[in-house]
Design an enzyme around this catalytic site. Structure first.
Site, mmCIF file in Angstrom:
data_model
loop_
_atom_site.group_PDB
_atom_site.id
_atom_site.type_symbol
_atom_site.label_atom_id
_atom_site.label_comp_id
_atom_site.label_asym_id
_atom_site.label_seq_id
_atom_site.Cartn_x
_atom_site.Cartn_y
_atom_site.Cartn_z
ATOM 1 N N GLY A 65 31.625 -48.732 34.923
ATOM 2 C CA GLY A 65 30.810 -49.847 34.485
ATOM 3 C C GLY A 65 29.461 -49.339 34.009
ATOM 4 O O GLY A 65 29.337 -48.241 33.479
ATOM 5 N N THR B 23 30.556 -51.073 42.989
ATOM 6 C CA THR B 23 31.719 -51.916 42.729
ATOM 7 C C THR B 23 32.803 -51.113 42.030
ATOM 8 O O THR B 23 32.541 -50.070 41.441
ATOM 9 C CB THR B 23 31.339 -53.129 41.844
ATOM 10 O OG1 THR B 23 30.754 -52.662 40.624
ATOM 11 C CG2 THR B 23 30.365 -54.044 42.568
ATOM 12 N N ASN C 280 35.053 -51.576 39.078
ATOM 13 C CA ASN C 280 35.217 -52.436 37.907
ATOM 14 C C ASN C 280 36.641 -52.380 37.363
ATOM 15 O O ASN C 280 37.175 -51.301 37.120
ATOM 16 C CB ASN C 280 34.242 -52.024 36.814
ATOM 17 C CG ASN C 280 32.789 -52.214 37.222
ATOM 18 O OD1 ASN C 280 32.492 -52.486 38.376
ATOM 19 N ND2 ASN C 280 31.890 -52.059 36.278
ATOM 20 N N GLU D 15 34.182 -57.370 39.100
ATOM 21 C CA GLU D 15 33.599 -56.288 39.886
ATOM 22 C C GLU D 15 33.676 -56.584 41.390
ATOM 23 O O GLU D 15 32.798 -57.258 41.930
ATOM 24 C CB GLU D 15 32.144 -56.067 39.486
ATOM 25 C CG GLU D 15 31.923 -55.802 38.011
ATOM 26 C CD GLU D 15 30.458 -55.620 37.674
ATOM 27 O OE1 GLU D 15 29.805 -54.778 38.315
ATOM 28 O OE2 GLU D 15 29.962 -56.342 36.793
ATOM 29 N N TYR E 273 37.503 -44.094 39.842
ATOM 30 C CA TYR E 273 37.774 -44.127 38.409
ATOM 31 C C TYR E 273 39.206 -43.707 38.071
ATOM 32 O O TYR E 273 39.708 -42.702 38.586
ATOM 33 C CB TYR E 273 36.795 -43.240 37.652
ATOM 34 C CG TYR E 273 35.352 -43.624 37.856
ATOM 35 C CD1 TYR E 273 34.932 -44.951 37.729
ATOM 36 C CD2 TYR E 273 34.407 -42.665 38.185
ATOM 37 C CE1 TYR E 273 33.617 -45.310 37.932
ATOM 38 C CE2 TYR E 273 33.074 -43.017 38.384
ATOM 39 C CZ TYR E 273 32.688 -44.341 38.256
ATOM 40 O OH TYR E 273 31.383 -44.694 38.460
ATOM 41 N N ARG F 59 29.768 -69.003 45.198
ATOM 42 C CA ARG F 59 28.621 -69.591 44.502
ATOM 43 C C ARG F 59 28.718 -69.276 43.007
ATOM 44 O O ARG F 59 29.498 -68.419 42.595
ATOM 45 C CB ARG F 59 27.303 -69.045 45.066
ATOM 46 C CG ARG F 59 27.126 -67.535 44.894
ATOM 47 C CD ARG F 59 25.739 -67.083 45.321
ATOM 48 N NE ARG F 59 25.571 -65.642 45.219
ATOM 49 C CZ ARG F 59 25.233 -64.983 44.126
ATOM 50 N NH1 ARG F 59 25.041 -65.630 42.982
ATOM 51 N NH2 ARG F 59 25.090 -63.666 44.139
ATOM 52 N N PHE G 151 18.614 -64.313 39.063
ATOM 53 C CA PHE G 151 17.509 -64.287 40.009
ATOM 54 C C PHE G 151 16.248 -63.665 39.432
ATOM 55 O O PHE G 151 16.293 -62.797 38.558
ATOM 56 C CB PHE G 151 17.934 -63.534 41.275
ATOM 57 C CG PHE G 151 19.010 -64.233 42.037
ATOM 58 C CD1 PHE G 151 18.719 -65.314 42.847
ATOM 59 C CD2 PHE G 151 20.329 -63.824 41.926
ATOM 60 C CE1 PHE G 151 19.724 -65.979 43.532
ATOM 61 C CE2 PHE G 151 21.336 -64.486 42.610
ATOM 62 C CZ PHE G 151 21.032 -65.563 43.416
#
Length: 203
Positions: free
Chosen positions: A34, A46, A48, A114, A140, A153, A158
């Site tokens: 990523g 993460t 990806n 992710e 990977y 959510r 932010f």
């Protein structure tokens, strides 16, 4: 600290009803590189998923944006186990906090999936990152199985990195709790699917 989002940034307009009609979402793919922000900026790495090589029970373009919880496994063997404190991450089923969308804080142009894999509390890797979250290893080009079980959510832009990290850390706490509820039949079914070698049924 307030988690108030930046009102000037654009977020994905997805209704709760639309989200729930898609769940659970099953995916198989391979892990690709990523932007590297999860590790470098956030301390929350993460895995990806690759859009081109993946299979998704809901088409990739129709995946509803948001933050979710679920389960993930690296590896393609049918000898998967529930995650324990073994240092080998291959074929372990992990709870996961999952971002689907455009990462509005960074303003990405392409949708990404992710998951952050969460090590058990007693695992020394559980609080290894710069902000106290899980660091496993690089995945990977390895196969990944992912089930997106529940919605947490919407994506939010932010006002600053600290607020973003605070929100993600709460997502991880919520994902751990919800993924550990033993009386949740759907969670049990999806954990079993991630553990299996069953294919994704395309919608």
């Amino acid at each position: 600290m307030s988690l108030t989002p930046d009102a000037t940034a654009k977020t994905s307009d997805v209704s709760i009803d639309d989200v729930h009609k898609h769940l659970p979402i099953r995916m198989t793919s391979e892990v690709v590189r990523g932007f590297g922000r999860g590790s470098s900026d956030l301390g929350i790495p993460t895995a990806n998923l690759c859009r081109e090589s993946g299979f998704f029970s809901t088409s990739f373009d129709a995946l509803p944006c948001g933050i979710y919880w679920g389960f993930a496994r690296i590896g393609d063997s049918d000898k998967a186990n529930e995650c324990d404190d073994d240092a080998d991450t291959t074929n372990k089923v992990y709870k996961a906090a999952i971002s689907i969308g455009y990462n509005p804080y960074y303003g990405n142009e392409q949708k990404t999936v992710e998951p952050h894999l969460i090590a058990p509390p007693s695992d020394e890797r559980r609080h290894k990152s710069s902000c106290g979250e899980t660091v496993l290893r690089d995945f990977y080009d390895e196969p990944i199985r992912l089930s997106v079980v529940g919605y947490l959510r919407p994506e939010l832009p932010f006002e600053g990195l600290e607020k973003l990290i605070e929100a993600i850390k709460k997502d991880i706490v919520d994902s751990e709790r919800l993924g550990g509820e033993t009386n949740d039949a759907l969670a049990g079914t999806e954990r079993s699917w991630v553990k299996s070698s069953d294919p994704v049924k395309l919608m």
